[in-house]
Motif scaffolding. Structure first.
Motif, PDB file in Angstrom:
ATOM      1  N   CYS A  93     -30.842   7.567 -21.653  1.00  0.00           N
ATOM      2  CA  CYS A  93     -32.112   8.300 -21.679  1.00  0.00           C
ATOM      3  C   CYS A  93     -32.763   8.223 -23.052  1.00  0.00           C
ATOM      4  O   CYS A  93     -33.988   8.101 -23.165  1.00  0.00           O
ATOM      5  CB  CYS A  93     -31.895   9.752 -21.252  1.00  0.00           C
ATOM      6  SG  CYS A  93     -31.601   9.929 -19.478  1.00  0.00           S
ATOM      7  N   LEU A  94     -31.938   8.284 -24.110  1.00  0.00           N
ATOM      8  CA  LEU A  94     -32.480   8.088 -25.455  1.00  0.00           C
ATOM      9  C   LEU A  94     -33.093   6.696 -25.585  1.00  0.00           C
ATOM     10  O   LEU A  94     -34.185   6.527 -26.155  1.00  0.00           O
ATOM     11  CB  LEU A  94     -31.368   8.279 -26.487  1.00  0.00           C
ATOM     12  CG  LEU A  94     -31.760   8.075 -27.961  1.00  0.00           C
ATOM     13  CD1 LEU A  94     -32.730   9.162 -28.413  1.00  0.00           C
ATOM     14  CD2 LEU A  94     -30.519   8.059 -28.858  1.00  0.00           C
ATOM     15  N   SER A  95     -32.414   5.704 -25.037  1.00  0.00           N
ATOM     16  CA  SER A  95     -32.925   4.326 -25.083  1.00  0.00           C
ATOM     17  C   SER A  95     -34.262   4.214 -24.363  1.00  0.00           C
ATOM     18  O   SER A  95     -35.205   3.590 -24.867  1.00  0.00           O
ATOM     19  CB  SER A  95     -31.924   3.361 -24.442  1.00  0.00           C
ATOM     20  OG  SER A  95     -30.693   3.371 -25.133  1.00  0.00           O
ATOM     21  N   LYS A  96     -34.353   4.822 -23.177  1.00  0.00           N
ATOM     22  CA  LYS A  96     -35.598   4.777 -22.407  1.00  0.00           C
ATOM     23  C   LYS A  96     -36.733   5.458 -23.160  1.00  0.00           C
ATOM     24  O   LYS A  96     -37.865   4.977 -23.194  1.00  0.00           O
ATOM     25  CB  LYS A  96     -35.403   5.445 -21.044  1.00  0.00           C
ATOM     26  CG  LYS A  96     -34.435   4.732 -20.114  1.00  0.00           C
ATOM     27  CD  LYS A  96     -35.063   3.475 -19.524  1.00  0.00           C
ATOM     28  CE  LYS A  96     -34.186   2.868 -18.449  1.00  0.00           C
ATOM     29  NZ  LYS A  96     -34.791   1.642 -17.873  1.00  0.00           N
ATOM     30  N   LEU A  97     -36.435   6.610 -23.759  1.00  0.00           N
ATOM     31  CA  LEU A  97     -37.459   7.335 -24.527  1.00  0.00           C
ATOM     32  C   LEU A  97     -37.972   6.494 -25.685  1.00  0.00           C
ATOM     33  O   LEU A  97     -39.192   6.356 -25.893  1.00  0.00           O
ATOM     34  CB  LEU A  97     -36.880   8.647 -25.051  1.00  0.00           C
ATOM     35  CG  LEU A  97     -37.799   9.455 -25.984  1.00  0.00           C
ATOM     36  CD1 LEU A  97     -38.939  10.089 -25.191  1.00  0.00           C
ATOM     37  CD2 LEU A  97     -37.011  10.534 -26.725  1.00  0.00           C
ATOM     38  N   LEU A  98     -37.037   5.909 -26.449  1.00  0.00           N
ATOM     39  CA  LEU A  98     -37.428   5.170 -27.653  1.00  0.00           C
ATOM     40  C   LEU A  98     -38.034   3.807 -27.322  1.00  0.00           C
ATOM     41  O   LEU A  98     -38.753   3.240 -28.160  1.00  0.00           O
ATOM     42  CB  LEU A  98     -36.228   5.013 -28.580  1.00  0.00           C
ATOM     43  CG  LEU A  98     -35.698   6.335 -29.163  1.00  0.00           C
ATOM     44  CD1 LEU A  98     -34.503   6.088 -30.064  1.00  0.00           C
ATOM     45  CD2 LEU A  98     -36.783   7.068 -29.934  1.00  0.00           C
ATOM     46  N   ASP A  99     -37.786   3.285 -26.121  1.00  0.00           N
ATOM     47  CA  ASP A  99     -38.441   2.033 -25.724  1.00  0.00           C
ATOM     48  C   ASP A  99     -39.957   2.182 -25.739  1.00  0.00           C
ATOM     49  O   ASP A  99     -40.681   1.204 -25.971  1.00  0.00           O
ATOM     50  CB  ASP A  99     -37.992   1.617 -24.308  1.00  0.00           C
ATOM     51  CG  ASP A  99     -36.595   1.006 -24.303  1.00  0.00           C
ATOM     52  OD1 ASP A  99     -36.077   0.711 -25.403  1.00  0.00           O
ATOM     53  OD2 ASP A  99     -36.027   0.844 -23.204  1.00  0.00           O
ATOM     54  N   GLY A 100     -40.443   3.399 -25.471  1.00  0.00           N
ATOM     55  CA  GLY A 100     -41.884   3.641 -25.439  1.00  0.00           C
ATOM     56  C   GLY A 100     -42.496   3.906 -26.792  1.00  0.00           C
ATOM     57  O   GLY A 100     -43.710   4.114 -26.899  1.00  0.00           O
ATOM     58  N   MET A 101     -41.675   3.934 -27.839  1.00  0.00           N
ATOM     59  CA  MET A 101     -42.201   4.192 -29.193  1.00  0.00           C
ATOM     60  C   MET A 101     -41.387   3.412 -30.227  1.00  0.00           C
ATOM     61  O   MET A 101     -40.963   3.946 -31.245  1.00  0.00           O
ATOM     62  CB  MET A 101     -42.191   5.698 -29.487  1.00  0.00           C
ATOM     63  CG  MET A 101     -40.905   6.413 -29.135  1.00  0.00           C
ATOM     64  SD  MET A 101     -40.969   8.211 -29.436  1.00  0.00           S
ATOM     65  CE  MET A 101     -42.027   8.762 -28.118  1.00  0.00           C
ATOM     66  N   GLN A 102     -41.184   2.143 -29.943  1.00  0.00           N
ATOM     67  CA  GLN A 102     -40.325   1.318 -30.796  1.00  0.00           C
ATOM     68  C   GLN A 102     -40.821   1.231 -32.231  1.00  0.00           C
ATOM     69  O   GLN A 102     -40.030   1.277 -33.174  1.00  0.00           O
ATOM     70  CB  GLN A 102     -40.210  -0.082 -30.191  1.00  0.00           C
ATOM     71  CG  GLN A 102     -39.319  -0.145 -28.958  1.00  0.00           C
ATOM     72  CD  GLN A 102     -39.112  -1.559 -28.451  1.00  0.00           C
ATOM     73  OE1 GLN A 102     -39.655  -2.509 -29.002  1.00  0.00           O
ATOM     74  NE2 GLN A 102     -38.334  -1.708 -27.396  1.00  0.00           N
ATOM     75  N   ASP A 103     -42.153   1.102 -32.405  1.00  0.00           N
ATOM     76  CA  ASP A 103     -42.657   0.927 -33.767  1.00  0.00           C
ATOM     77  C   ASP A 103     -42.672   2.233 -34.557  1.00  0.00           C
ATOM     78  O   ASP A 103     -43.120   2.268 -35.701  1.00  0.00           O
ATOM     79  CB  ASP A 103     -44.044   0.277 -33.771  1.00  0.00           C
ATOM     80  CG  ASP A 103     -45.096   1.108 -33.049  1.00  0.00           C
ATOM     81  OD1 ASP A 103     -44.719   2.097 -32.383  1.00  0.00           O
ATOM     82  OD2 ASP A 103     -46.289   0.760 -33.137  1.00  0.00           O
ATOM     83  N   HIS A 104     -42.172   3.313 -33.963  1.00  0.00           N
ATOM     84  CA  HIS A 104     -42.024   4.557 -34.732  1.00  0.00           C
ATOM     85  C   HIS A 104     -40.830   4.458 -35.680  1.00  0.00           C
ATOM     86  O   HIS A 104     -40.747   5.217 -36.655  1.00  0.00           O
ATOM     87  CB  HIS A 104     -41.808   5.741 -33.788  1.00  0.00           C
ATOM     88  CG  HIS A 104     -43.035   6.140 -33.033  1.00  0.00           C
ATOM     89  ND1 HIS A 104     -43.259   7.434 -32.612  1.00  0.00           N
ATOM     90  CD2 HIS A 104     -44.112   5.427 -32.622  1.00  0.00           C
ATOM     91  CE1 HIS A 104     -44.415   7.488 -31.970  1.00  0.00           C
ATOM     92  NE2 HIS A 104     -44.940   6.279 -31.957  1.00  0.00           N
TER      93      HIS A 104
END
Length: 442
Positions: free
Chosen positions: A292-303
């Protein structure tokens, strides 16, 4: 007398927000149906099993969220009555003010909201009981908050980790959990001699950060909890070399850990002990957190890549939006020489986890996850609403006082009421500005 004035001022602000949002949304479908009223009484007990995360989860978090699910009929009825009053004033007694009318509507809505608690839970149950979950409908429901005992399953679905197809769901989860265990064995359960220098340094940094994570919640000080966090974060970092581990990602794992543990541990989070669980259950919880962390961060990779350009871009948008909404605050902060990066960078980096009481975080994340791919842009509106909660106070502070105030915001006594007001304003401003192509132009 002072308390009476404060309560009157708060009522006035809430009533005005209610009027603004209702006026804005007349005739529109409301994604998630935002909270527009204050709850006068606690929700009636639905006799549903739920974990209690601190004081906000002591009864039933669904009740707090349920007040937002006012029926469209009730809202339309209130609007219709107000219009009829304007058209037939010669037949009715005059009211003292629009605020009084709105206040009565608020009271009516609150009374009606209690009756919708069970209906709201039934909507979730109906949506989850089908052979295939319609994610758009689930997002609409979840935006206003999810009943705690349903939250683990709903979060997995919203993030695309669990399959919407009920026949495939368990098989997919079983396969992904085994894949996580393989990753831990391959990357984490090895001696340091098999790691590169960068990997050794990264693991050391994670091991330093884990004990600092959510320090005011005793549960996170348990050694086993910190070890679970360490495994999740290190495995994620190794498999995402473009960013690696960045401080702040440790905070983002905590809501997932608490929510997925709530399937196995009951009661107040401060009394939880992860050692009560079997190794298999702990590994399943870790796997769910990881994916779930991976899925969340996939949408904001350049953060979280080098120089974190995604966050810098959103901080600039936040500055422009605040200037449009509350020019006096924006001008005062500029005159004092305060840069938005000095305080808002942490907000975007940790998604407000460090700024509000932890017992409110999972409710906030219901809205985050319901936004899906649109989350990064919607964060700008949430954070603008959060900042302008203290509009009047900010204009009275000099540079040093502004820095201290924004680093230690007075949210320690916040309840769901304050959080729902932040989300209501954010939704209202997003509806007003987001479709205007030049609203953030310099």
């Amino acid at each position: 007398m002072k308390n009476s004035d404060n309560n009157s001022s708060l009522d006035s602000r809430i009533n005005q927000t209610l009027k603004n949002v209702q006026g804005l949304l007349k005739g529109r479908s409301i994604p998630g149906k935002v909270l527009l009223t204050r709850r006068a009484d606690p929700p009636e007990d639905l006799s549903l099993r739920s974990s209690t995360f601190g004081r906000s989860f002591s009864e039933n978090d669904a009740g707090t969220s349920d007040q937002m699910d006012m029926s469209k009929e009730a809202e339309a009825e209130g609007t219709s009555k107000q219009q009829n009053n304007n058209m037939t004033t010669n037949k009715l007694k005059p009211t003292n003010s629009n605020v009084e009318i709105t206040s009565k509507e608020v009271q009516k809505s609150v009374m009606g909201a209690r009756a919708t608690d069970s209906a709201r839970v039934m909507k979730f149950t109906k949506e989850l009981s089908g052979s295939t979950v319609t994610l758009e409908k689930l997002r609409e429901l979840a935006w206003s908050g999810v009943p705690p005992y349903m939250r683990p399953n709903i979060w997995r679905l919203l993030l695309g980790y669990a399959s919407p197809n009920s026949d495939r769901r368990e098989g997919v989860l079983r396969r992904k959990r085994l894949e996580y265990l393989d990753c831990v064995a391959q990357f984490y359960d090895i001696p340091d001699t098999e790691r590169s220098d960068d990997e050794v340094n990264m693991l050391r940094q994670i091991s330093v950060d884990c004990p600092r994570t959510v320090p005011d919640v005793i549960f996170f000080q348990q050694e086993q909890v910190q070890k679970s966090l360490e495994r999740i974060l290190y495995t994620w970092a190794i498999r995402h070399p473009a960013s690696g581990y960045v401080q702040g990602i440790n905070d983002l794992a905590t809501p997932f850990l608490v929510v997925f543990l709530s399937e196995h541990l009951e009661g107040d989070i401060h009394k939880w002990s992860i050692s009560d669980l079997s190794p298999d259950k702990i590994s399943n919880v870790e796997a769910d957190c990881y994916w779930c962390l991976s899925k969340l961060l996939d949408g904001m990779q350049d953060h979280y890549t080098f120089a974190q350009p995604g966050i810098q871009r959103l901080v600039f948008k936040l500055k422009e939006l605040v200037n449009r909404i509350d020019e006096p605050v924006s001008r005062h902060m500029e005159e004092q020489g305060l840069e938005f990066l000095q305080f808002a960078f942490r907000w975007f980096n940790c998604l407000l986890i460090r700024e509000i009481p932890f017992h409110l975080v999972t409710r906030l994340w219901d809205t985050y996850l319901a936004e899906g791919d649109a989350l990064p842009d919607f964060l700008v509106y949430i954070f603008a609403s959060f900042l302008l909660t203290w509009s009047e106070e900010l204009q009275k502070l000099d540079f040093q006082e502004l820095v201290m105030f924004l680093q230690h915001l007075p949210t320690q006594n916040w309840t769901h009421q304050e959080l729902e007001m932040v989300l209501s304003r954010a939704f209202m401003w997003h509806s007003m500005f987001n479709n205007s192509p030049s609203h953030l132009a310099s």
